[in-house]
Motif scaffolding. Sequence first.
Motif, PDB file in Angstrom:
ATOM      1  N   ALA A 194       0.803  -1.218   0.000  1.00 42.42           N
ATOM      2  CA  ALA A 194       0.000   0.000   0.000  1.00 42.42           C
ATOM      3  C   ALA A 194       0.834   1.267   0.000  1.00 42.42           C
ATOM      4  O   ALA A 194       0.284   2.371  -0.080  1.00 42.42           O
ATOM      5  CB  ALA A 194      -0.928   0.001   1.218  1.00 42.42           C
ATOM      6  N   ALA A 195       2.150   1.134   0.095  1.00 47.85           N
ATOM      7  CA  ALA A 195       2.998   2.310   0.275  1.00 47.85           C
ATOM      8  C   ALA A 195       3.305   3.049  -1.019  1.00 47.85           C
ATOM      9  O   ALA A 195       3.715   4.218  -0.971  1.00 47.85           O
ATOM     10  CB  ALA A 195       4.311   1.898   0.952  1.00 47.85           C
ATOM     11  N   PRO A 237       1.599  -1.540  -8.239  1.00 46.98           N
ATOM     12  CA  PRO A 237       2.819  -2.299  -8.536  1.00 46.98           C
ATOM     13  C   PRO A 237       3.781  -1.519  -9.417  1.00 46.98           C
ATOM     14  O   PRO A 237       5.005  -1.591  -9.226  1.00 46.98           O
ATOM     15  CB  PRO A 237       2.287  -3.542  -9.254  1.00 46.98           C
ATOM     16  CG  PRO A 237       0.889  -3.702  -8.742  1.00 46.98           C
ATOM     17  CD  PRO A 237       0.379  -2.310  -8.541  1.00 46.98           C
ATOM     18  N   ALA A 238       3.252  -0.744 -10.364  1.00 43.53           N
ATOM     19  CA  ALA A 238       4.126   0.053 -11.224  1.00 43.53           C
ATOM     20  C   ALA A 238       4.861   1.114 -10.407  1.00 43.53           C
ATOM     21  O   ALA A 238       6.057   1.355 -10.618  1.00 43.53           O
ATOM     22  CB  ALA A 238       3.311   0.706 -12.335  1.00 43.53           C
ATOM     23  N   GLY A 239       4.137   1.751  -9.480  1.00 40.42           N
ATOM     24  CA  GLY A 239       4.773   2.742  -8.618  1.00 40.42           C
ATOM     25  C   GLY A 239       5.852   2.133  -7.751  1.00 40.42           C
ATOM     26  O   GLY A 239       6.930   2.728  -7.556  1.00 40.42           O
ATOM     27  N   ALA A 240       5.575   0.940  -7.230  1.00 38.94           N
ATOM     28  CA  ALA A 240       6.569   0.252  -6.412  1.00 38.94           C
ATOM     29  C   ALA A 240       7.788  -0.122  -7.236  1.00 38.94           C
ATOM     30  O   ALA A 240       8.935   0.044  -6.789  1.00 38.94           O
ATOM     31  CB  ALA A 240       5.952  -0.994  -5.779  1.00 38.94           C
ATOM     32  N   ALA A 241       7.563  -0.627  -8.452  1.00 40.24           N
ATOM     33  CA  ALA A 241       8.681  -1.007  -9.318  1.00 40.24           C
ATOM     34  C   ALA A 241       9.537   0.207  -9.657  1.00 40.24           C
ATOM     35  O   ALA A 241      10.776   0.137  -9.650  1.00 40.24           O
ATOM     36  CB  ALA A 241       8.160  -1.667 -10.592  1.00 40.24           C
ATOM     37  N   THR A 254       7.507  -9.477  -1.770  1.00 38.99           N
ATOM     38  CA  THR A 254       6.765 -10.402  -0.908  1.00 38.99           C
ATOM     39  C   THR A 254       5.392  -9.849  -0.555  1.00 38.99           C
ATOM     40  O   THR A 254       4.389 -10.576  -0.540  1.00 38.99           O
ATOM     41  CB  THR A 254       7.562 -10.674   0.380  1.00 38.99           C
ATOM     42  OG1 THR A 254       8.820 -11.259   0.047  1.00 38.99           O
ATOM     43  CG2 THR A 254       6.797 -11.588   1.322  1.00 38.99           C
ATOM     44  N   SER A 255       5.334  -8.551  -0.287  1.00 36.83           N
ATOM     45  CA  SER A 255       4.070  -7.924   0.075  1.00 36.83           C
ATOM     46  C   SER A 255       3.074  -7.980  -1.073  1.00 36.83           C
ATOM     47  O   SER A 255       1.897  -8.326  -0.877  1.00 36.83           O
ATOM     48  CB  SER A 255       4.327  -6.470   0.489  1.00 36.83           C
ATOM     49  OG  SER A 255       3.130  -5.841   0.882  1.00 36.83           O
TER      50      SER A 255
END
Length: 370
Positions: free
Chosen positions: A277-278, A282-286, A352-353
């Motif tokens: 959620a941070a 997924p694109a933002g996390a990548a 993992t999240s």
Amino acid sequence: MSSRTADRLTRAGTGLAVALTAHTAWNTTRLRRPPAEPPPVRERVSVLVPARDEEAALPALLDCLAEQVGCDDLEVLVCDDGSTDATARLVREASARDPRVRLITGRERPPGWLGKPYACHQLARAATGSVLLFVDADVVLAPHAVAATVALLRGSGLDLVSPYPRQVAVTAAERLVQPLLQWSWLTTLPLVAAERSPRPSLAAANGQLLAVDAGAYARAGGHAAVAGEVLEDIALLRAVKRSGGRGVPCDGSQVASCRMYTSWPEVRDGYAKSLWAAFGSPAGAAAAMAVLGLAYVWPAAAALRGSAVGAVGLGAGVLGRYLTAEATGARSLPDALAHPVSVLLAASLTVTSFVGRYRGTLRWKGREVA
């Protein structure tokens, strides 16, 4: 990959690491801190503690709250959020010793609510103070912590302040991961702009210790506005900003400490429940992990191959971690030297999240997270 491309990436990563560390250094000079000798509090303060299966940690917090100085009009409300251990009994015993302490028996969650936001919602509805001070059950407070936090809130003219407790890290997993909490916002969040700007995107907060003006909390919609948010602390600050308020994270290392996790499984599961959620998607996390890898992992790898430019990048990353630790009461050396490993571990925990999120296997304290 050609050596020319690798050299370009090393230079780009090193430049980014140097720029981010310069920003960290600037932020540490602008970091708000609670006063060491706060004036007496002249208003009613509600200390609100959500607690689920906290029999091990809660007695220390209740003892700390009983010893608070400089705040004569204080109430302590603890919401027993469906505990299966002795949490409720411990609160009743504390209430018998100190009439300021009161147990709130948590009700069953309505649809759309996560556990902690609903516990905080029930606490806020029962509170009578003009300042709401949310505290996690595993936090240890200095005797002047409540008065100092209220002085910070009122003296700054802000509507919400989040004094980050000193993060106690003992095991190797803790020492690699926990310092990234403060490092992340001291490195990436422009504190002066975040404090002044109404933009919800410029927000960081920590629900371990968070003080909010009761009126601002109500205007923001309280925890009902963040009912389904895993990162309810950041979401609450964003709600306050949307309603016209202001808030910012601060250094709370002199007023509070917290040991969130005590082992690698706890670290893994604790971050897996929320990292998805941070970053928004997924694109933002990548994208975020790619930038961090470029700045802090690529130059380190180049330095190991003998690159002088990479060595500068590695040094910049280590310096940023060192400055953060020195500013927030954490262990600076030798832990800062492992910063590239910490970044890699953070990327692994993020993967993992997301995997757990999409498989529906994320759980925390016996409940499904999402």
